[in-house]
Design a protein around this motif. Structure first.
Motif, short mmCIF file in Angstrom:
data_model
loop_
_atom_site.label_atom_id
_atom_site.label_comp_id
_atom_site.label_asym_id
_atom_site.label_seq_id
_atom_site.Cartn_x
_atom_site.Cartn_y
_atom_site.Cartn_z
N UNK A 15 0.84 -1.20 0.00
CA UNK A 15 0.00 0.00 0.00
C UNK A 15 0.87 1.25 0.00
N UNK A 16 1.89 1.25 0.87
CA UNK A 16 2.79 2.42 0.90
C UNK A 16 3.56 2.56 -0.41
N UNK A 17 4.01 1.47 -0.98
CA UNK A 17 4.87 1.54 -2.17
C UNK A 17 4.09 1.89 -3.43
N UNK A 18 2.86 1.36 -3.57
CA UNK A 18 2.17 1.51 -4.85
C UNK A 18 0.93 2.39 -4.81
N UNK A 19 0.31 2.56 -3.64
CA UNK A 19 -0.97 3.27 -3.60
C UNK A 19 -0.88 4.67 -3.03
N UNK A 20 0.03 4.90 -2.12
CA UNK A 20 0.12 6.21 -1.47
C UNK A 20 1.05 7.11 -2.29
N UNK A 21 0.53 8.24 -2.71
CA UNK A 21 1.32 9.19 -3.49
C UNK A 21 1.65 10.45 -2.70
N UNK A 22 1.28 10.46 -1.44
CA UNK A 22 1.59 11.58 -0.57
C UNK A 22 3.05 11.45 -0.12
N UNK A 23 3.69 12.55 0.20
CA UNK A 23 5.07 12.46 0.64
C UNK A 23 5.34 13.46 1.75
N UNK A 24 6.30 13.11 2.58
CA UNK A 24 6.78 14.01 3.61
C UNK A 24 8.18 14.45 3.21
N UNK A 29 7.82 7.52 1.42
CA UNK A 29 6.89 6.44 1.73
C UNK A 29 7.05 5.26 0.77
N UNK A 30 7.49 5.51 -0.44
CA UNK A 30 7.73 4.41 -1.38
C UNK A 30 8.86 3.52 -0.87
N UNK A 31 9.93 4.13 -0.37
CA UNK A 31 11.05 3.36 0.18
C UNK A 31 10.62 2.59 1.44
N UNK A 32 9.81 3.24 2.27
CA UNK A 32 9.29 2.57 3.46
C UNK A 32 8.44 1.36 3.05
N UNK A 33 7.66 1.51 2.01
CA UNK A 33 6.85 0.40 1.51
C UNK A 33 7.69 -0.78 1.05
N UNK A 34 8.74 -0.49 0.29
CA UNK A 34 9.61 -1.57 -0.16
C UNK A 34 10.33 -2.25 1.01
N UNK A 35 10.72 -1.48 2.00
CA UNK A 35 11.36 -2.05 3.19
C UNK A 35 10.38 -2.96 3.93
N UNK A 36 9.13 -2.54 4.06
CA UNK A 36 8.13 -3.38 4.73
C UNK A 36 7.85 -4.66 3.94
#
Length: 82
Positions: A15-24, A29-36
Motif C-alpha cells: 500500500x505504501x509503495x504503490x498506492x500512497x502518493x503523498x510524501x513528507x 513512503x515508497x522506500x518505506x513500503x519496499x522495506x516493509x
C-alpha cells in the motif's frame, strides 16, 4: 514472527509503495513500503525455517538392544534360507 504478520507487513508495504502518493519531506513512503515488503518476505521465510527445524526428529527411533536383536534374527533367517 508468524506467517500472518509477514503477510500483513507485505500488504502494508505494498500500500505504501504503490498506492500512497503523498510524501513528507523527511520520509520517502515508497522506500518505506519496499522495506516493509522485504521485512514481510524475510519474516515468512524465517517462519518456515524455524517451523521446519522444530519438526525434525532424530532418526534414532530404535533402542540399540532391539536393533541388535533384529540383526541377530535376520542373520539367523539367512542361515536357514542358505
Amino acid at each position: 514472527m508468524s506467517i500472518g504478520v509477514g503477510i500483513f507487513l507485505m500488504v502494508v508495504g505494498a500500500i505504501f509503495a504503490f498506492a500512497v502518493r503523498d510524501s513528507w519531506d523527511a520520509v520517502n513512503l515508497t522506500a518505506v513500503g519496499y522495506i516493509l515488503i522485504l521485512a514481510g518476505v524475510a519474516g515468512i521465510v524465517l517462519s518456515f525455517y524455524i517451523t521446519n527445524r522444530r519438526r525434525r526428529v532424530p532418526n534414532e527411533a530404535l533402542d540399540p538392544a532391539v536393533e541388535e536383536e533384529y540383526r541377530v534374527v535376520e542373520e539367523h533367517r539367512r542361515d536357514i534360507i542358505e
